[in-house]
Scaffold this motif. Sequence first.
Motif, PDB file in Angstrom:
ATOM      1  N   TYR A   1      50.706  -7.454 -11.127  1.00 30.54           N
ATOM      2  CA  TYR A   1      49.929  -6.167 -10.824  1.00 30.54           C
ATOM      3  C   TYR A   1      48.501  -6.010 -11.506  1.00 30.54           C
ATOM      4  CZ  TYR A   1      49.350  -1.133  -9.833  1.00 30.54           C
ATOM      5  OH  TYR A   1      48.857  -0.073  -9.376  1.00 30.54           O
ATOM      6  N   PHE A   2      48.823  -6.754 -12.720  1.00 32.49           N
ATOM      7  CA  PHE A   2      47.480  -6.921 -13.627  1.00 32.49           C
ATOM      8  C   PHE A   2      46.348  -7.753 -12.945  1.00 32.49           C
ATOM      9  CE2 PHE A   2      44.714  -8.692 -17.027  1.00 32.49           C
ATOM     10  CZ  PHE A   2      44.232  -7.480 -17.435  1.00 32.49           C
ATOM     11  N   GLY A   3      46.721  -8.799 -12.337  1.00 34.71           N
ATOM     12  CA  GLY A   3      46.036  -9.678 -11.680  1.00 34.71           C
ATOM     13  C   GLY A   3      45.230  -9.145 -10.274  1.00 34.71           C
ATOM     14  N   SER A   4      46.209  -8.303  -9.676  1.00 35.73           N
ATOM     15  CA  SER A   4      45.853  -7.222  -8.362  1.00 35.73           C
ATOM     16  C   SER A   4      44.558  -6.424  -9.035  1.00 35.73           C
ATOM     17  CB  SER A   4      46.803  -6.493  -7.868  1.00 35.73           C
ATOM     18  OG  SER A   4      46.345  -5.735  -6.917  1.00 35.73           O
ATOM     19  N   TRP A   5      44.768  -5.814 -10.003  1.00 34.47           N
ATOM     20  CA  TRP A   5      43.837  -4.894 -10.544  1.00 34.47           C
ATOM     21  C   TRP A   5      42.281  -5.565 -10.916  1.00 34.47           C
ATOM     22  CZ3 TRP A   5      42.409  -3.987 -16.002  1.00 34.47           C
ATOM     23  CH2 TRP A   5      41.437  -2.806 -15.754  1.00 34.47           C
ATOM     24  N   LEU A   6      42.600  -6.639 -11.564  1.00 32.18           N
ATOM     25  CA  LEU A   6      41.300  -7.489 -11.799  1.00 32.18           C
ATOM     26  C   LEU A   6      40.554  -8.035 -10.619  1.00 32.18           C
ATOM     27  CD1 LEU A   6      42.454  -9.684 -14.895  1.00 32.18           C
ATOM     28  CD2 LEU A   6      40.864  -7.754 -14.873  1.00 32.18           C
ATOM     29  N   THR A   7      41.473  -8.461  -9.779  1.00 34.92           N
ATOM     30  CA  THR A   7      40.823  -8.873  -8.387  1.00 34.92           C
ATOM     31  C   THR A   7      40.084  -7.602  -7.624  1.00 34.92           C
ATOM     32  OG1 THR A   7      42.426 -10.414  -7.970  1.00 34.92           O
ATOM     33  CG2 THR A   7      41.328  -9.849  -6.318  1.00 34.92           C
ATOM     34  N   LYS A   8      40.385  -6.462  -7.912  1.00 37.34           N
ATOM     35  CA  LYS A   8      39.839  -5.138  -7.283  1.00 37.34           C
ATOM     36  C   LYS A   8      38.379  -4.867  -7.996  1.00 37.34           C
ATOM     37  CE  LYS A   8      40.444  -0.406  -6.413  1.00 37.34           C
ATOM     38  NZ  LYS A   8      41.321   0.715  -6.446  1.00 37.34           N
ATOM     39  N   LEU A   9      38.634  -5.105  -9.340  1.00 33.82           N
ATOM     40  CA  LEU A   9      37.385  -5.003 -10.211  1.00 33.82           C
ATOM     41  C   LEU A   9      36.422  -5.927  -9.974  1.00 33.82           C
ATOM     42  CD1 LEU A   9      38.928  -3.914 -13.711  1.00 33.82           C
ATOM     43  CD2 LEU A   9      37.643  -2.371 -12.276  1.00 33.82           C
ATOM     44  N   VAL A  10      36.661  -7.101  -9.665  1.00 37.75           N
ATOM     45  CA  VAL A  10      35.715  -8.255  -9.521  1.00 37.75           C
ATOM     46  C   VAL A  10      34.982  -7.821  -8.140  1.00 37.75           C
ATOM     47  CG1 VAL A  10      35.393 -10.830  -8.912  1.00 37.75           C
ATOM     48  CG2 VAL A  10      36.640  -9.837 -11.139  1.00 37.75           C
TER      49      VAL A  10
ATOM     50  N   GLU B   1      34.834  -5.032  -6.552  1.00 34.60           N
ATOM     51  CA  GLU B   1      33.861  -3.979  -6.530  1.00 34.60           C
ATOM     52  C   GLU B   1      32.494  -4.636  -7.605  1.00 34.60           C
ATOM     53  OE1 GLU B   1      36.189  -1.020  -8.681  1.00 34.60           O
ATOM     54  OE2 GLU B   1      37.102  -0.477  -6.622  1.00 34.60           O
ATOM     55  N   GLN B   2      32.490  -5.207  -8.529  1.00 35.51           N
ATOM     56  CA  GLN B   2      31.275  -5.709  -9.166  1.00 35.51           C
ATOM     57  C   GLN B   2      30.565  -6.412  -8.150  1.00 35.51           C
ATOM     58  OE1 GLN B   2      30.570  -4.726 -12.339  1.00 35.51           O
ATOM     59  NE2 GLN B   2      28.529  -5.839 -12.015  1.00 35.51           N
ATOM     60  N   ARG B   3      31.166  -7.291  -7.338  1.00 40.29           N
ATOM     61  CA  ARG B   3      30.096  -8.296  -6.456  1.00 40.29           C
ATOM     62  C   ARG B   3      29.497  -7.605  -5.678  1.00 40.29           C
ATOM     63  NH1 ARG B   3      34.488 -13.069  -5.118  1.00 40.29           N
ATOM     64  NH2 ARG B   3      34.223 -14.313  -7.320  1.00 40.29           N
ATOM     65  N   GLN B   4      30.244  -6.265  -5.018  1.00 37.00           N
ATOM     66  CA  GLN B   4      29.644  -5.524  -4.329  1.00 37.00           C
ATOM     67  C   GLN B   4      28.481  -4.545  -4.679  1.00 37.00           C
ATOM     68  OE1 GLN B   4      32.618  -2.659  -2.469  1.00 37.00           O
ATOM     69  NE2 GLN B   4      33.552  -4.402  -1.190  1.00 37.00           N
ATOM     70  N   THR B   5      28.723  -4.288  -6.070  1.00 36.85           N
ATOM     71  CA  THR B   5      27.587  -3.414  -6.560  1.00 36.85           C
ATOM     72  C   THR B   5      26.455  -4.337  -6.971  1.00 36.85           C
ATOM     73  OG1 THR B   5      29.295  -2.138  -7.627  1.00 36.85           O
ATOM     74  CG2 THR B   5      27.081  -2.039  -8.848  1.00 36.85           C
ATOM     75  N   THR B   6      26.761  -5.689  -7.708  1.00 33.48           N
ATOM     76  CA  THR B   6      25.790  -6.560  -7.583  1.00 33.48           C
ATOM     77  C   THR B   6      24.994  -6.822  -6.431  1.00 33.48           C
ATOM     78  OG1 THR B   6      27.263  -7.594  -9.557  1.00 33.48           O
ATOM     79  CG2 THR B   6      25.139  -8.736  -8.695  1.00 33.48           C
ATOM     80  N   TYR B   7      25.505  -7.186  -5.246  1.00 32.59           N
ATOM     81  CA  TYR B   7      24.921  -7.117  -4.034  1.00 32.59           C
ATOM     82  C   TYR B   7      23.984  -6.369  -3.696  1.00 32.59           C
ATOM     83  CZ  TYR B   7      24.198  -8.779   0.814  1.00 32.59           C
ATOM     84  OH  TYR B   7      23.580  -9.035   1.978  1.00 32.59           O
ATOM     85  N   ALA B   8      24.620  -5.169  -3.892  1.00 31.37           N
ATOM     86  CA  ALA B   8      23.682  -3.799  -3.427  1.00 31.37           C
ATOM     87  C   ALA B   8      22.377  -3.674  -4.360  1.00 31.37           C
ATOM     88  CB  ALA B   8      24.557  -2.483  -3.421  1.00 31.37           C
ATOM     89  N   LEU B   9      22.689  -3.914  -5.624  1.00 33.21           N
ATOM     90  CA  LEU B   9      21.365  -3.948  -6.816  1.00 33.21           C
ATOM     91  C   LEU B   9      20.541  -5.041  -6.311  1.00 33.21           C
ATOM     92  CD1 LEU B   9      20.101  -2.671  -9.130  1.00 33.21           C
ATOM     93  CD2 LEU B   9      21.690  -4.278 -10.457  1.00 33.21           C
ATOM     94  N   LEU B  10      20.644  -6.256  -5.821  1.00 28.84           N
ATOM     95  CA  LEU B  10      20.046  -7.292  -5.473  1.00 28.84           C
ATOM     96  C   LEU B  10      19.200  -6.916  -4.334  1.00 28.84           C
ATOM     97  CD1 LEU B  10      19.078 -10.265  -6.081  1.00 28.84           C
ATOM     98  CD2 LEU B  10      21.041 -11.061  -4.810  1.00 28.84           C
ATOM     99  N   GLN B  11      19.888  -6.145  -3.326  1.00 25.88           N
ATOM    100  CA  GLN B  11      19.115  -5.950  -2.192  1.00 25.88           C
ATOM    101  C   GLN B  11      18.115  -5.060  -2.356  1.00 25.88           C
ATOM    102  OE1 GLN B  11      22.137  -4.288   0.688  1.00 25.88           O
ATOM    103  NE2 GLN B  11      22.003  -6.567   1.860  1.00 25.88           N
ATOM    104  N   LEU B  12      18.466  -3.921  -3.276  1.00 23.15           N
ATOM    105  CA  LEU B  12      17.381  -2.874  -3.776  1.00 23.15           C
ATOM    106  C   LEU B  12      16.166  -3.474  -4.808  1.00 23.15           C
ATOM    107  CD1 LEU B  12      16.801   0.164  -4.042  1.00 23.15           C
ATOM    108  CD2 LEU B  12      17.970   0.083  -6.074  1.00 23.15           C
ATOM    109  N   LEU B  13      16.418  -4.667  -5.341  1.00 27.13           N
ATOM    110  CA  LEU B  13      15.466  -5.129  -6.221  1.00 27.13           C
ATOM    111  C   LEU B  13      14.389  -6.096  -5.197  1.00 27.13           C
ATOM    112  CD1 LEU B  13      17.309  -6.216  -9.384  1.00 27.13           C
ATOM    113  CD2 LEU B  13      15.485  -4.425  -9.129  1.00 27.13           C
ATOM    114  N   GLU B  14      15.214  -6.659  -4.211  1.00 26.31           N
ATOM    115  CA  GLU B  14      14.312  -7.388  -3.169  1.00 26.31           C
ATOM    116  C   GLU B  14      13.508  -6.310  -2.406  1.00 26.31           C
ATOM    117  OE1 GLU B  14      17.188  -9.721  -0.990  1.00 26.31           O
ATOM    118  OE2 GLU B  14      17.280 -11.376  -2.566  1.00 26.31           O
ATOM    119  N   GLU B  15      14.195  -5.240  -1.995  1.00 23.18           N
ATOM    120  CA  GLU B  15      13.021  -4.242  -1.226  1.00 23.18           C
ATOM    121  C   GLU B  15      12.171  -3.763  -2.049  1.00 23.18           C
ATOM    122  OE1 GLU B  15      15.656  -1.111  -0.043  1.00 23.18           O
ATOM    123  OE2 GLU B  15      16.707  -2.336   1.546  1.00 23.18           O
ATOM    124  N   ARG B  16      12.269  -3.450  -3.188  1.00 21.18           N
ATOM    125  CA  ARG B  16      11.185  -2.959  -4.311  1.00 21.18           C
ATOM    126  C   ARG B  16      10.060  -4.324  -4.465  1.00 21.18           C
ATOM    127  NH1 ARG B  16      10.988   2.489  -6.450  1.00 21.18           N
ATOM    128  NH2 ARG B  16      13.121   3.085  -5.648  1.00 21.18           N
TER     129      ARG B  16
END
Length: 102
Positions: A68-77, A79-94
């Motif tokens: 269950y803890f592994g499942s939770w960590l997978t979800k966190l990773v 979400e972090q990848r999605q956030t990083t990808y969105a931030l990277l796109q925003l920085l590229e647009e700027r």
Amino acid sequence: MTIQDRRRARMRSGLGLVGTMLMTAGIAAILFAWWGVAHTGYVWEQIPYVVSGGILGVGLIGVGGFLYFGSWLTKLVEEQRQTTYALLQLLEERAAERVDQL
């Protein structure tokens, strides 16, 4: 959503489900062991209940909690990848806007 994302989501939910089921089975094994020990007065009859139910139950709870803890960590990773990808796109647009202004 790509096929790989679907597989990850399926694996994450599967890990969580299996972990939950194992923890539930562990609690049931401990309760069974307690019931068996509580209904006999002889120590030599109590030991098999403690070994088979109690130790097995603790092991199942441990493995289930780990999954269950592994499942939770997978979800966190994820979400972090999605956030990083969105931030990277925003920085590229700027950066593209700054280049256009120069």
